[in-house]
Design a protein around this motif. Structure first.
Motif, PDB file in Angstrom:
ATOM      1  N   CYS A 133       0.870  -1.137  -0.053  1.00 18.68           N
ATOM      2  CA  CYS A 133       0.094   0.055  -0.055  1.00 18.68           C
ATOM      3  C   CYS A 133       0.929   1.227  -0.027  1.00 18.68           C
ATOM      4  O   CYS A 133       1.892   1.594   0.963  1.00 18.68           O
ATOM      5  N   LEU A 134       0.716   1.941  -1.053  1.00 17.78           N
ATOM      6  CA  LEU A 134       1.738   3.198  -1.286  1.00 17.78           C
ATOM      7  C   LEU A 134       0.705   4.634  -1.171  1.00 17.78           C
ATOM      8  O   LEU A 134      -0.047   4.589  -2.104  1.00 17.78           O
ATOM      9  N   PRO A 135       1.180   5.260  -0.358  1.00 23.20           N
ATOM     10  CA  PRO A 135       0.663   6.968  -0.341  1.00 23.20           C
ATOM     11  C   PRO A 135       1.056   7.381  -1.559  1.00 23.20           C
ATOM     12  O   PRO A 135       2.222   7.053  -2.120  1.00 23.20           O
ATOM     13  N   PRO A 136       0.814   8.657  -1.981  1.00 24.34           N
ATOM     14  CA  PRO A 136       1.596   9.380  -2.888  1.00 24.34           C
ATOM     15  C   PRO A 136       2.939   9.719  -2.795  1.00 24.34           C
ATOM     16  O   PRO A 136       3.521  10.037  -1.616  1.00 24.34           O
ATOM     17  N   SER A 137       3.673   9.777  -3.881  1.00 28.15           N
ATOM     18  CA  SER A 137       5.259   9.620  -3.721  1.00 28.15           C
ATOM     19  C   SER A 137       5.912   8.411  -2.762  1.00 28.15           C
ATOM     20  O   SER A 137       7.181   8.481  -2.992  1.00 28.15           O
ATOM     21  N   GLY A 138       5.061   7.606  -2.485  1.00 33.20           N
ATOM     22  CA  GLY A 138       5.621   6.455  -1.820  1.00 33.20           C
ATOM     23  C   GLY A 138       6.559   5.527  -2.684  1.00 33.20           C
ATOM     24  O   GLY A 138       6.409   5.292  -3.795  1.00 33.20           O
ATOM     25  N   VAL A 139       7.778   4.976  -2.333  1.00 30.64           N
ATOM     26  CA  VAL A 139       8.707   4.484  -3.403  1.00 30.64           C
ATOM     27  C   VAL A 139       9.046   3.072  -2.659  1.00 30.64           C
ATOM     28  O   VAL A 139       9.632   2.938  -1.342  1.00 30.64           O
ATOM     29  N   ILE A 140       9.163   1.911  -3.443  1.00 33.00           N
ATOM     30  CA  ILE A 140       9.821   0.799  -3.170  1.00 33.00           C
ATOM     31  C   ILE A 140      11.018   0.710  -4.105  1.00 33.00           C
ATOM     32  O   ILE A 140      10.975   0.708  -5.189  1.00 33.00           O
ATOM     33  N   PRO A 141      12.266   0.856  -3.557  1.00 31.12           N
ATOM     34  CA  PRO A 141      13.488   0.938  -4.041  1.00 31.12           C
ATOM     35  C   PRO A 141      13.688  -0.333  -5.072  1.00 31.12           C
ATOM     36  O   PRO A 141      13.207  -1.229  -4.816  1.00 31.12           O
ATOM     37  N   LEU A 142      14.580   0.108  -5.764  1.00 30.95           N
ATOM     38  CA  LEU A 142      15.102  -0.853  -6.711  1.00 30.95           C
ATOM     39  C   LEU A 142      15.709  -2.224  -6.176  1.00 30.95           C
ATOM     40  O   LEU A 142      16.393  -1.959  -5.229  1.00 30.95           O
ATOM     41  N   HIS A 143      15.051  -3.196  -6.472  1.00 34.00           N
ATOM     42  CA  HIS A 143      15.221  -4.584  -5.774  1.00 34.00           C
ATOM     43  C   HIS A 143      15.340  -5.843  -6.830  1.00 34.00           C
ATOM     44  O   HIS A 143      14.636  -5.473  -7.750  1.00 34.00           O
ATOM     45  N   ASN A 144      15.933  -6.804  -6.429  1.00 29.52           N
ATOM     46  CA  ASN A 144      15.886  -8.026  -7.325  1.00 29.52           C
ATOM     47  C   ASN A 144      14.646  -9.262  -6.556  1.00 29.52           C
ATOM     48  O   ASN A 144      14.188  -8.962  -5.547  1.00 29.52           O
TER      49      ASN A 144
ATOM     50  N   VAL B 186       2.751   7.580  -8.083  1.00 33.59           N
ATOM     51  CA  VAL B 186       2.243   8.743  -8.712  1.00 33.59           C
ATOM     52  C   VAL B 186       0.945   9.445  -7.998  1.00 33.59           C
ATOM     53  O   VAL B 186       0.690  10.415  -7.628  1.00 33.59           O
ATOM     54  N   THR B 187       0.038   8.473  -7.592  1.00 37.35           N
ATOM     55  CA  THR B 187      -1.108   8.709  -6.633  1.00 37.35           C
ATOM     56  C   THR B 187      -1.057   7.432  -5.778  1.00 37.35           C
ATOM     57  O   THR B 187      -0.332   6.802  -5.556  1.00 37.35           O
ATOM     58  N   ALA B 188      -1.852   7.593  -4.722  1.00 36.79           N
ATOM     59  CA  ALA B 188      -1.985   6.708  -3.714  1.00 36.79           C
ATOM     60  C   ALA B 188      -2.546   5.143  -4.579  1.00 36.79           C
ATOM     61  O   ALA B 188      -3.186   5.206  -5.645  1.00 36.79           O
ATOM     62  N   CYS B 189      -1.999   4.111  -4.325  1.00 37.25           N
ATOM     63  CA  CYS B 189      -1.894   2.950  -4.995  1.00 37.25           C
ATOM     64  C   CYS B 189      -1.818   1.805  -4.072  1.00 37.25           C
ATOM     65  O   CYS B 189      -1.332   1.726  -3.269  1.00 37.25           O
ATOM     66  N   ALA B 190      -2.248   0.557  -4.845  1.00 39.18           N
ATOM     67  CA  ALA B 190      -2.104  -0.776  -4.044  1.00 39.18           C
ATOM     68  C   ALA B 190      -1.712  -1.650  -5.005  1.00 39.18           C
ATOM     69  O   ALA B 190      -2.048  -1.892  -6.229  1.00 39.18           O
ATOM     70  N   VAL B 191      -0.611  -2.573  -4.755  1.00 39.59           N
ATOM     71  CA  VAL B 191      -0.046  -3.592  -5.514  1.00 39.59           C
ATOM     72  C   VAL B 191      -0.406  -4.924  -4.948  1.00 39.59           C
ATOM     73  O   VAL B 191       0.470  -5.076  -3.985  1.00 39.59           O
ATOM     74  N   LEU B 192      -0.870  -5.863  -5.467  1.00 37.43           N
ATOM     75  CA  LEU B 192      -1.189  -7.099  -5.013  1.00 37.43           C
ATOM     76  C   LEU B 192       0.092  -7.830  -5.733  1.00 37.43           C
ATOM     77  O   LEU B 192       0.256  -7.941  -6.979  1.00 37.43           O
ATOM     78  N   ASP B 193       0.861  -8.503  -4.901  1.00 38.59           N
ATOM     79  CA  ASP B 193       2.033  -9.453  -5.197  1.00 38.59           C
ATOM     80  C   ASP B 193       1.951 -10.762  -4.930  1.00 38.59           C
ATOM     81  O   ASP B 193       1.570 -11.121  -3.902  1.00 38.59           O
TER      82      ASP B 193
END
Length: 285
Positions: free
Chosen positions: A120-131, A211-218
């Protein structure tokens, strides 16, 4: 005769009654089955599908194409409400007192074959580059807009070429840096197709910026496991021109598609917290 007639009538009535009971019972069972099917949550269906798709999987093993399509189709149909999320929840807000946007991870399920969770990411939240070492990864954007940049390691240059920059003696504390090719660098807005990353293709290394609040199911198969050597490694990215390697020759117009990735620790300007998943539960079968 009278006795035989009475007995026959009784048997006939009993048979008719038995048939009516059987029909009623069958209808009831059918209704119950239909009701049970209706009550199966999309998350439960996702769980059952993952069990099937990753049943014979392992490190570096990619499920067959038809299994990939099956899981992709299930993910494509999942909506935010199916996992108990709405954009107005606190996970997607930022407070004035927060130095950096806080990312929330909702753990849904994990076993040795696969894991399911939501970022769950608020606006401008970042999940850094990872493998994702040896993993096949499915990501479904549930709502919002996210910028994704992903890479694959360069492994198809001539045999005498080196895609690794080794630090000099004076820079011995700097990690080695490897060449990677940019696979995706774009914004995505829900609804959109789930993305799939493969162990050696499709953008196995990636970063997300909300870019906006968003949710990513992984969905990860198999999941990270430190004891088994599947560590989550973070990277810094550098333009191709940052380093010069004599054996590597790339056309000027293509250099923008290549970058050097350097290992790093999790940056201080990233905060990820775990929270309890509150959506429909998974019943292990």
């Amino acid at each position: 005769m009278g006795t035989e007639r009475t007995l026959a009538d009784r048997k006939g009535r009993d048979l008719c009654e038995l048939q009516r009971e059987t029909i009623t019972s069958n209808k009831s069972r059918k209704k119950n089955r239909l009701r049970s099917k209706k009550l199966v949550s999309p998350v439960q269906i996702l769980f059952e599908t993952c069990k099937d798709v990753f049943s014979s999987g392992g490190v570096g093993i990619v499920p067959p194409p038809q299994q990939i399509q099956k899981l992709q189709s299930v993910l494509d149909g999942i909506k935010p409400e199916d996992v108990g999320l709405t954009p107005d929840m606190p996970y997607f807000q930022t407070n004035a007192g927060q130095r950096i946007p806080r990312i929330t991870y909702l753990h849904i399920y994990e076993c040795e074959k696969f894991s399911i969770g939501i970022f769950c990411l608020p606006p401008s939240g970042v999940i850094p580059l990872h493998n994702h070492p040896g993993m096949t990864v499915f990501s479904k954007l549930l709502f919002g807009t996210v910028h994704i940049k992903s890479y694959d390691w360069v492994i198809d240059l001539p045999a005498d070429s080196s895609t690794v920059v080794k630090p000099s003696e004076s820079e011995r504390l700097i990690p080695e840096t490897r060449l990677a090719k940019v696979k995706v660098d774009a914004d995505f807005t829900a609804p959109c197709n789930p993305s799939i990353l493969y162990p050696a293709d499709g953008g196995n290394l990636h970063c997300f910026t909300a870019v906006t609040a968003c949710a990513v199911l992984d969905v990860l198969g198999p999941p990270y496991s430190d004891p088994d050597g599947r560590h989550c490694t973070y990277y810094l990215n550098h333009p191709f021109s940052t380093f010069s390697v004599d054996e590597i020759s790339i056309a000027e117009e293509e250099k923008k598609d290549y970058e050097w990735l350097q290992e790093r620790v999790l940056p201080d300007d990233v905060e990820v917290v775990g929270k309890m998943y509150s959506g429909p539960i998974i019943v292990e079968t």
